[in-house]
Design a protein around this motif. Structure first.
Motif, PDB file in Angstrom:
ATOM      1  N   SER A 107     -69.719  61.511  16.594  1.00  0.00           N
ATOM      2  CA  SER A 107     -70.464  60.574  15.758  1.00  0.00           C
ATOM      3  C   SER A 107     -71.762  60.247  16.465  1.00  0.00           C
ATOM      4  CB  SER A 107     -69.650  59.309  15.509  1.00  0.00           C
ATOM      5  OG  SER A 107     -69.344  58.681  16.726  1.00  0.00           O
ATOM      6  N   VAL A 108     -72.774  59.986  15.675  1.00  0.00           N
ATOM      7  CA  VAL A 108     -74.079  59.720  16.255  1.00  0.00           C
ATOM      8  C   VAL A 108     -74.783  58.678  15.390  1.00  0.00           C
ATOM      9  CG1 VAL A 108     -75.162  61.633  15.003  1.00  0.00           C
ATOM     10  CG2 VAL A 108     -76.150  60.883  17.166  1.00  0.00           C
ATOM     11  N   ARG A 109     -75.589  57.839  16.040  1.00  0.00           N
ATOM     12  CA  ARG A 109     -76.337  56.811  15.308  1.00  0.00           C
ATOM     13  C   ARG A 109     -77.832  57.016  15.531  1.00  0.00           C
ATOM     14  NH1 ARG A 109     -74.177  51.320  17.434  1.00  0.00           N
ATOM     15  NH2 ARG A 109     -75.543  50.365  15.880  1.00  0.00           N
ATOM     16  N   ARG A 113     -78.890  51.565  11.467  1.00  0.00           N
ATOM     17  CA  ARG A 113     -78.044  51.389  10.279  1.00  0.00           C
ATOM     18  C   ARG A 113     -77.379  52.686   9.818  1.00  0.00           C
ATOM     19  NH1 ARG A 113     -79.180  47.147   6.531  1.00  0.00           N
ATOM     20  NH2 ARG A 113     -80.324  45.454   7.530  1.00  0.00           N
ATOM     21  N   GLN A 115     -75.086  56.112  10.537  1.00  0.00           N
ATOM     22  CA  GLN A 115     -74.156  56.841  11.404  1.00  0.00           C
ATOM     23  C   GLN A 115     -73.738  58.141  10.722  1.00  0.00           C
ATOM     24  OE1 GLN A 115     -70.877  54.696  13.221  1.00  0.00           O
ATOM     25  NE2 GLN A 115     -69.584  56.511  13.222  1.00  0.00           N
ATOM     26  N   SER A 117     -70.904  61.231  11.102  1.00  0.00           N
ATOM     27  CA  SER A 117     -69.645  61.547  11.772  1.00  0.00           C
ATOM     28  C   SER A 117     -69.052  62.810  11.182  1.00  0.00           C
ATOM     29  CB  SER A 117     -68.618  60.428  11.570  1.00  0.00           C
ATOM     30  OG  SER A 117     -69.194  59.170  11.705  1.00  0.00           O
ATOM     31  N   TYR A 137     -63.409  65.594   8.067  1.00  0.00           N
ATOM     32  CA  TYR A 137     -64.394  64.734   7.418  1.00  0.00           C
ATOM     33  C   TYR A 137     -65.775  65.057   7.972  1.00  0.00           C
ATOM     34  CZ  TYR A 137     -63.909  61.729  11.624  1.00  0.00           C
ATOM     35  OH  TYR A 137     -63.866  61.256  12.897  1.00  0.00           O
ATOM     36  N   PHE A 139     -69.629  63.086   7.093  1.00  0.00           N
ATOM     37  CA  PHE A 139     -70.369  62.260   6.139  1.00  0.00           C
ATOM     38  C   PHE A 139     -71.420  61.418   6.834  1.00  0.00           C
ATOM     39  CE2 PHE A 139     -68.315  58.242   7.250  1.00  0.00           C
ATOM     40  CZ  PHE A 139     -67.095  58.647   7.768  1.00  0.00           C
ATOM     41  N   ASP A 141     -73.115  57.527   6.827  1.00  0.00           N
ATOM     42  CA  ASP A 141     -72.749  56.154   6.520  1.00  0.00           C
ATOM     43  C   ASP A 141     -74.004  55.320   6.705  1.00  0.00           C
ATOM     44  OD1 ASP A 141     -72.028  53.449   6.869  1.00  0.00           O
ATOM     45  OD2 ASP A 141     -70.078  53.951   7.722  1.00  0.00           O
ATOM     46  N   ARG A 143     -75.672  51.568   6.313  1.00  0.00           N
ATOM     47  CA  ARG A 143     -75.383  50.145   6.144  1.00  0.00           C
ATOM     48  C   ARG A 143     -76.510  49.516   5.348  1.00  0.00           C
ATOM     49  NH1 ARG A 143     -71.932  47.098   9.373  1.00  0.00           N
ATOM     50  NH2 ARG A 143     -70.703  48.975   9.345  1.00  0.00           N
ATOM     51  N   GLN A 151     -70.682  42.771   5.466  1.00  0.00           N
ATOM     52  CA  GLN A 151     -71.304  44.082   5.576  1.00  0.00           C
ATOM     53  C   GLN A 151     -71.154  44.792   4.240  1.00  0.00           C
ATOM     54  OE1 GLN A 151     -72.385  44.419   8.657  1.00  0.00           O
ATOM     55  NE2 GLN A 151     -71.103  42.867   9.624  1.00  0.00           N
ATOM     56  N   ARG A 155     -71.196  55.549   1.884  1.00  0.00           N
ATOM     57  CA  ARG A 155     -70.856  56.760   2.631  1.00  0.00           C
ATOM     58  C   ARG A 155     -70.891  57.945   1.665  1.00  0.00           C
ATOM     59  NH1 ARG A 155     -66.124  53.338   4.889  1.00  0.00           N
ATOM     60  NH2 ARG A 155     -67.142  52.365   6.664  1.00  0.00           N
ATOM     61  N   LYS A 160     -62.233  60.696   4.564  1.00  0.00           N
ATOM     62  CA  LYS A 160     -60.794  60.480   4.536  1.00  0.00           C
ATOM     63  C   LYS A 160     -60.483  59.541   3.384  1.00  0.00           C
ATOM     64  CE  LYS A 160     -58.675  61.643   7.749  1.00  0.00           C
ATOM     65  NZ  LYS A 160     -58.217  62.754   8.598  1.00  0.00           N
ATOM     66  N   ASP A 205     -67.363  44.488   3.716  1.00  0.00           N
ATOM     67  CA  ASP A 205     -66.501  43.526   4.416  1.00  0.00           C
ATOM     68  C   ASP A 205     -67.050  42.149   4.094  1.00  0.00           C
ATOM     69  OD1 ASP A 205     -65.317  45.636   5.654  1.00  0.00           O
ATOM     70  OD2 ASP A 205     -66.396  45.399   7.541  1.00  0.00           O
ATOM     71  N   GLN A 217     -63.047  49.388  -0.094  1.00  0.00           N
ATOM     72  CA  GLN A 217     -63.683  50.690  -0.208  1.00  0.00           C
ATOM     73  C   GLN A 217     -63.416  51.206  -1.613  1.00  0.00           C
ATOM     74  OE1 GLN A 217     -61.600  51.352   3.550  1.00  0.00           O
ATOM     75  NE2 GLN A 217     -62.793  53.212   3.724  1.00  0.00           N
TER      76      GLN A 217
END
Lengths: 449, 161
Positions: A107-109, A113, A115, A117, A137, A139, A141, A143, A151, A155, A160, A205, A217
């Protein structure tokens, strides 16, 4: 007041531990600082013996990676022995090392905001899963909104499927209760169908009156239906034609109290698929369509040493009348079938120490809840499938040893009445009839980083 | 402090029990003492951030959201980078039970769910307080926790309200 005095005198009698007791006095909801006995000594021990692997991992952990890149993985091997019937290989003939799971994710950011993965998974499990690595998976993501506990984001990609407590991470032995998940809800034979799908998902959230948080979700998906095990489960056999991917929906909401002690969830899937017969192979099956709509209710209570979990699923199957699969006795096996399956389990986990855990579970599956003992079904199909293929009641006990945070061993025993969740690929009719009452013993070693 | 408490207990048994009025005063006093001890226990360690982080005060909810890896950015939009000690470390245990009000095993399973479903990242593990101090002091957006004795001027101490 009396309890205050009681705690106070207890405190005064322990002059060497001034930090410990008062916590519970000032705020009774707060957790005791009492530690589980094995922790302190064992951590010291673990630190003294840094093996080659752990020092490599340490290097990995401490080295700065660009874009907050994180890489994690796992590998597990199980040995399964059954008294009768086959689970992941020829397990009733001396046992088999038939279940191997390995995964690697990154995973990388690149932006605060954003990400990205992805995980590649290899699963070797009986006839249905050969171990060929596949994209589990992958995708992005983003934010969209973030403010304290609230939050909201989106995605997009292969995700998953969020259902129940365990589906999202079902192949990671560390995250699941037992070598086998409760099969009544987390079927291994239709796992690919339930596991991940190409989708667009919104998630959020939010706090609920300062009591806890609700995580939701919701996704619009194209399910992954192109595997033989799924086909044989949904269409009563491996077919020459193909199941089509049609737009489906999935959603889950989980409420957790702030202390995460109580977790309550509800998830639902609205899965649509249709069958394309193969013209060149003179297909016995017509171009039918089916809807599968399971709804799952989940509840969990977590205390320091024990955890109680229960999930209940009601699964609606609805076939249209175009399959045209007629049995020798004239019965239409799939056409116009419209029934509700029912599944539930109760599970208790107990942590003797952070290293040793025990588990006990009762898990029940009824393929058709209006025909719980399968007799109606057996009669309809004229004896080509036994009544016990329509239910399974599984009682399980197990033990888990967390040798290090990265390495885990466990063992479990199941006594099962019924064959409702056994894979048809692993147990073909050519191997003779299945046994209704059977036992399963399994051990597993698992590593992760 | 303990000697004081002990003396109070002696006084307590000698004078207080027969007198209802005094009884109340002592209970009050005990409460005050307990609150004081509580503050002291909490003050044995503190939440620390990279000096460049603008926040000086954080709500408990935000703290929980950060350590459960859901809140990913500071209010100014920069990345939050979470550092933790091993699950069996005493400070980690105190921190998770007292500040976050969750058991360490619950944090671990939350993080595992995020990491292995791809929906989040795990906090960065450090092996000692020295490493925690070094990392938090040098990583932009970093947050972690330290024993008071290990805190230097290279990190900010965060107040939790």
């Amino acid at each position: 007041m009396l309890s205050l005095i009681g705690s106070f005198s207890a405190q005064a009698q322990q002059p060497n531990q001034p930090r410990k007791e008062p916590e519970s006095i000032q705020s009774p909801t707060r957790l005791q600082t009492s530690e589980l006995p094995a922790q302190a000594t064992e951590s010291a021990e673990a630190k003294k013996k840094p093996g080659a692997i752990s020092s490599a991992l340490n290097w990995w952990r401490t080295t700065e990676l660009p874009g907050d890149l994180q890489i994690h993985g796992f590998a597990s091997q199980a040995y399964i022995l059954t008294s009768d019937n086959d689970v992941f290989g020829n397990s009733d003939d001396g046992g088999r090392f038939g279940l191997t799971e390995a995964g690697l994710n990154a995973s990388v950011r690149p932006l605060p905001r954003l990400q990205l993965s992805a995980q590649v998974l290899s699963r070797r499990a009986g006839e249905g899963n050969t171990g060929t690595p596949r994209l589990d998976y992958g995708f992005l993501d983003y934010r969209l909104f973030s403010q304290e506990v609230n939050q909201f984001g989106i995605r997009v990609g292969r995700l998953k499927n969020p259902f129940g407590f365990y589906n999202d991470t079902r192949d990671v032995a560390f995250t699941r209760p037992g070598i086998l998940l409760p099969q009544s809800i987390y079927f291994d034979r239709t796992r690919n169908l339930g596991l991940s799908s190409d989708s667009v998902q919104l998630y959020g959230d939010t706090t609920l009156f300062n009591l806890g948080t609700v995580s939701t979700q919701f996704g619009v998906t194209l399910p992954v239906v192109n595997d033989r095990d799924t086909e044989s489960s949904l269409l009563a056999g491996v077919r020459v034609g193909q199941l089509n991917r049609e737009v489906s929906y999935i959603g889950r909401a989980i409420f957790e109290t702030n202390d995460k002690r109580l977790r309550l969830g509800v998830s639902g899937i609205w899965l649509n698929t249709s069958y394309d017969p193969s013209i060149s192979h003179n297909d016995r099956l017509g171009p039918g369509a089916l809807q599968f709509t399971p709804v799952i209710f989940s509840a969990q209570y977590n205390a320091e040493r024990w955890t109680l979990t229960s999930e209940y699923a009601i699964r609606h199957f609805k076939y249209d009348n175009n399959f045209n699969l007629v049995l020798p006795n004239g019965y239409h096996l799939l056409d116009n079938q419209n029934f509700y399956g029912e599944s539930y389990y109760f599970q208790g986990e107990y942590r003797f120490t952070p290293k040793w855990e025990a588990i006990v579970r009762y898990d029940a599956l009824f393929t058709d809840r209006s025909d719980r003992n399968g007799s109606k079904f057996a009669h309809n199909v004229g004896g080509i499938a036994p009544a016990h293929s329509r239910f399974a009641k599984d009682i399980m006990v197990g033990l888990r040893w967390n040798v290090t945070p990265e390495f885990m061993l466990r063992a479990e025993y199941h006594h099962v009445n019924g064959t409702g969740w056994l894979s048809r690929l692993d147990n073909p009719a050519s191997e003779g009839p299945l046994s209704q009452h059977w036992d399963l013993y399994a051990i597993q070693a698992s590593f992760r980083f | 402090m303990n000697l004081l408490q002990f003396l109070i207990r002696i006084q307590f048994s000698r004078y207080c029990l027969p007198r209802v009025k005094a009884y109340f005063y002592y209970v009050l006093l005990i409460c005050v003492l307990c609150v004081k001890t509580e503050v002291r226990a909490d003050n044995d360690y503190a939440i620390v951030t990279y000096p460049g982080v603008g926040e000086k005060v954080l709500s408990v909810n935000s703290l929980r959201s950060i350590f459960s890896m859901h809140l990913k950015t500071w209010p100014d939009g920069t990345k939050i980078r979470v550092f933790v000690l091993p699950d069996d470390d005493q400070l980690h245990q105190s921190f998770s039970k007292e500040k976050l009000n969750v058991f360490p095993y619950q944090l671990r399973s939350m993080w595992d769910r995020l990491v292995f479903s791809g929906t989040g990242q795990a906090p960065i593990k450090v092996n000692s307080s020295e490493e925690m101090l070094a990392k938090v002091a040098s990583t932009p957006g970093a947050i972690g926790y330290l024993w008071r004795a290990n805190i230097s001027e290279n990190v900010n101490v965060l107040q939790i309200k």
